[in-house]
Design a protein around this motif. Sequence first.
Motif, PDB file in Angstrom:
ATOM      1  N   ARG A  80       0.829  -1.207   0.000  1.00  0.00           N
ATOM      2  CA  ARG A  80       0.000   0.000   0.000  1.00  0.00           C
ATOM      3  C   ARG A  80       0.864   1.258   0.000  1.00  0.00           C
ATOM      4  N   GLU A  84       0.742   4.069  -2.952  1.00  0.00           N
ATOM      5  CA  GLU A  84       0.628   5.504  -2.658  1.00  0.00           C
ATOM      6  C   GLU A  84       1.669   6.288  -3.445  1.00  0.00           C
ATOM      7  N   GLU A  89      -5.182   4.180  -6.287  1.00  0.00           N
ATOM      8  CA  GLU A  89      -6.340   4.205  -5.397  1.00  0.00           C
ATOM      9  C   GLU A  89      -6.133   3.352  -4.148  1.00  0.00           C
ATOM     10  N   SER A  90      -5.366   2.278  -4.267  1.00  0.00           N
ATOM     11  CA  SER A  90      -5.140   1.367  -3.143  1.00  0.00           C
ATOM     12  C   SER A  90      -4.038   1.844  -2.215  1.00  0.00           C
ATOM     13  N   SER A  93      -3.115   6.509   1.363  1.00  0.00           N
ATOM     14  CA  SER A  93      -4.015   7.672   1.408  1.00  0.00           C
ATOM     15  C   SER A  93      -4.766   7.829   0.092  1.00  0.00           C
ATOM     16  N   GLY A  94      -5.061   6.719  -0.543  1.00  0.00           N
ATOM     17  CA  GLY A  94      -5.836   6.760  -1.782  1.00  0.00           C
ATOM     18  C   GLY A  94      -5.093   7.358  -2.954  1.00  0.00           C
ATOM     19  N   LYS A  96      -3.365  10.109  -2.896  1.00  0.00           N
ATOM     20  CA  LYS A  96      -3.404  11.576  -2.862  1.00  0.00           C
ATOM     21  C   LYS A  96      -2.172  12.203  -2.209  1.00  0.00           C
ATOM     22  N   GLN A 303      -2.657  -1.578  -9.749  1.00  0.00           N
ATOM     23  CA  GLN A 303      -3.797  -0.985  -9.052  1.00  0.00           C
ATOM     24  C   GLN A 303      -4.398   0.157  -9.865  1.00  0.00           C
ATOM     25  N   PRO A 306      -7.000   6.715  -9.045  1.00  0.00           N
ATOM     26  CA  PRO A 306      -8.201   7.255  -8.398  1.00  0.00           C
ATOM     27  C   PRO A 306      -9.139   7.910  -9.410  1.00  0.00           C
ATOM     28  N   ASP A 310     -12.717  11.873  -6.803  1.00  0.00           N
ATOM     29  CA  ASP A 310     -12.252  11.622  -5.442  1.00  0.00           C
ATOM     30  C   ASP A 310     -11.454  12.797  -4.884  1.00  0.00           C
ATOM     31  N   ASP A 314     -12.249  13.818   1.404  1.00  0.00           N
ATOM     32  CA  ASP A 314     -11.159  13.909   2.384  1.00  0.00           C
ATOM     33  C   ASP A 314     -10.511  15.291   2.409  1.00  0.00           C
TER      34      ASP A 314
END
Length: 337
Positions: A80, A84, A89-90, A93-94, A96, A303, A306, A310, A314
């Motif tokens: 993950r 990032e 997206e996975s 923090s999505g 971002k 992956q 996003p 999106d 957040d």
Amino acid sequence: MYENMVTARQYEERLQEEYMEGKQPAFDISAGPIPGELHLAAGHEAAGAGVCQHLRDDDTVTAPHRPHHIAIAKGVDLKRMTAEIFGRESGLSGGKGGHMHLFDPAVNFACSGIIAEGCPPAVGAGLAAKKRNTDSVAVAFLGEGAIDQGAFLESLNLASVQNLPVVFVVEDNDWAISMPKERVTDVENGAQRADGFGLSGARVDADDAVAVFDAAREAVGRARDGNGPTLLEVQVHRRMGHFMGDPEAYRPDEDKDAAEQRDSIERLEADLRAHGVDDETIDDLRSRAHDRVEEAIEWAKDQPEPDPDDAYEDVFVNPPSGVTDSEPSAADTGGDD
């Protein structure tokens, strides 16, 4: 520690390869699978591994803009984290935050691109642990160029006044971005900053993981036992530029050569061999590290990216319902019709 260090080194070298894809011959920071800046920590591995070996998941770690080796040693989810960095997206923090804004609450890890920004949150975590009457500790990593920042100095003061379970770890790679530290800092030994705040200070003069481990054991143990904060400085060496694409015109060739020769991983490997660890075991550790890194990178690249919408999630204030689906009304824009 050796496996964590080898994993971190291979991770940085592979990220360097992925990052530079599409960015040459004319360097384009927005091109390639990893857009934006990337600060790699090859040569810093001993600091992260030697300190984090003493930590638990409930201990807090804050890291600076060169965070990957620390995150790996703290146990951050590598897949993950990689997602990032690739903006997927996975990601943690999505997608971002990118590589300077990693956050994994499962192991209480966070980092920031703001110099010395991790010090106040680490002090806050230490204060929380003290108020909850737990033996959790907090560790703030920062570079030697950050020890003149107000956030760092104020954090030392509050940690000392409140006798908090915090360890400040300064990674001294001799270069505050492109400036040799002697041009910007009044002390050669950053651990001397502790003297002005009445807390313990120590320096490890070589990027020796065992020496870091020993020094960190004392510092973390002091914090966990309720005996207050410590400032620990560790000599490390930057094997790459301040950021990817940095031409390093400011850096003498002999300094680069010295960094290449002072390899904490080779030093620890020699220690292992001296203590009877055989080639097969070392090769197995290296193979596991390699496979883990490759698996994380391939998984991250597979992956999804996003959804653009999106970007409205957040954030502190989301747009009113429907604002992205239709044109604003005259009332919204202040028009007459």
